[in-house]
Design an enzyme around this catalytic site. Structure first.
Site, short mmCIF file in Angstrom:
data_model
loop_
_atom_site.label_atom_id
_atom_site.label_comp_id
_atom_site.label_asym_id
_atom_site.label_seq_id
_atom_site.Cartn_x
_atom_site.Cartn_y
_atom_site.Cartn_z
N THR A 74 -6.08 2.70 1.17
CA THR A 74 -4.91 1.90 0.81
C THR A 74 -4.29 2.42 -0.48
OG1 THR A 74 -5.71 -0.08 1.94
CG2 THR A 74 -4.10 -0.41 0.19
N CYS A 327 -7.80 -5.89 8.17
CA CYS A 327 -6.83 -6.27 7.15
C CYS A 327 -5.80 -7.27 7.67
CB CYS A 327 -6.10 -5.03 6.63
SG CYS A 327 -7.19 -3.86 5.81
#
Length: 389
Positions: A74, A327
């Site tokens: 990320t 996520c």
């Protein structure tokens, strides 16, 4: 706690004991700061990082200076997309990506749109693949970077990265690939010659959480803005104290993954195929992405006339599986990956993502087939629409 059978390896993996063992000394005895140049504590930590970097570069056949350590994919996605856009926006403002990308990429693209980026989201077909002709037509003189995930985290679908890279090179456009799910599952022999940037996370390959790296090709680094300032580490591209034990663990995890890739790929393919065959015997089952090349460990399957949330809740007592990306698991909306593939909302909501790993056994597969078969039948027994179909 009595944990259920774990079949969610695309979400995260347990840290391998061999990885943990090599990390432990750098928490206690060899705890120094690698930037401390005036005493042995710093020297030992610096040497450990240099050795880890050398091992990674040798295993992946990349230059040591092409490795930038991060907290994971990320962060890498943020660093590359924001860094390239902000460094090169005087030349253009278009970013090309795909509707089935991980939310980390899609969220960054949405954020950059507020800064003036023109983001084009490419469609995929029913098999989850992009149209190469559409990609070529979408690239213009205004395009700064193309971002395409190598292997999808939900369906396991593998994009034709070599062909994508060829188009980007012909168009003189940078190429970034989220290869988080690919490493350790498919060979990366030529991958790094295709892309300008890529990202990886250790916790997907039996390493520690909170560490990963950005691959940044030497000749492409001039297009990348410094992401974190402070301390001047990593050629000023990503400042901050080196996480020595995690970097050592990352290198060990990559070594184990690369060395065992072929044998583990064959084993997991066999187990995945057994699972797919067994779960396909349930009526009204759809295997998503079946006609495409897929990761050896991933099965994405949908069932008509089943409430997906109820199914997951019931299964959670015995099986740890998901309905998509970790996520995005709290969302009540259908998977954006499946809807982009043209799968209807109701069917997309009735989907299981099952991902296998190195601790999965044939006995686990047979147990999973039995548990899921019984639970789907149980739910359908109370569904009037199933009786009236």
């Amino acid at each position: 706690m009595n944990y259920p059978l774990y079949l969610d390896y695309n979400a995260t993996t347990p840290c391998d004991k061999k990885v943990l063992e090599c990390m432990l000394p750098y928490f206690t005895l060899d705890f120094g700061n690698a930037s401390s140049e005036h005493h042995p504590y710093g020297w030992v930590a610096k040497e450990a990082i240099e050795d880890a970097t050398l091992h990674i570069s040798s295993l992946l056949k990349i230059d040591e200076k092409e490795i930038i350590y991060t907290s994971g994919s990320t962060e890498s996605i943020n660093a590359v997309l924001k860094g390239v856009y902000r460094k090169l926006k005087h030349k253009g403002n278009q970013i090309l990506t795909v509707k089935t990308e991980h939310k980390a990429t899609l969220d960054v693209c949405e954020y950059l749109q507020e800064e003036g980026a023109d983001v084009t989201y490419l469609d995929v077909d029913g098999n989850g693949l992009i149209d190469l002709n559409a990609l070529a037509l979408a690239i213009s003189d205004n395009t700064l970077i193309v971002s395409v995930m190598y292997a999808n985290n939900e369906t396991g679908v593998i994009q034709p990265m070599e062909a994508i890279a060829k188009i980007c090179k012909q168009k003189n456009t940078l190429l970034f690939s989220d290869a988080t799910q690919a490493i350790g599952k498919i060979p990366l022999d030529n991958f790094f010659s295709w892309v300008d940037f890529a990202c990886f996370s250790a916790h997907k390959i039996y390493g520690p959480k909170g560490i990963g790296f950005t691959f940044a090709k030497l000749e492409s680094q001039a297009s990348l803005q410094s992401f974190i300032q402070g301390g001047g580490q990593q050629r000023k591209l990503r400042g901050g104290t080196y996480n020595t034990p995690a970097i050592v663990g990352l290198a060990k995890a990559i070594k184990l993954g690369i060395n065992n890739l072929e044998a583990e790929r064959d084993r997991l393919s066999n187990l995945r195929n057994q699972l797919e065959e067994g779960l396909s015997l349930i009526e009204e089952a759809t295997i998503n992405g079946k006609k495409s090349d897929r990761l050896c460990n991933t099965l994405n399957i949908s069932y008509e006339y089943v409430d997906g949330q109820q199914l997951l809740a019931a299964l959670s007592q015995n099986l740890a599986v998901s309905n998509g990306s970790a996520c995005n698991s709290a969302s009540i909306n259908p998977s954006h990956v499946l809807t982009a593939m043209g799968i209807g909302r109701n069917l997309a909501l009735s989907t299981l993502r099952i991902s296998l790993g190195k601790y999965t056994t044939e006995e686990d597969i047979q147990q999973a087939i039995l548990i899921i078969t019984k639970e789907v039948a149980k739910q359908r027994a109370s569904n009037l629409l199933w009786d009236r179909r």
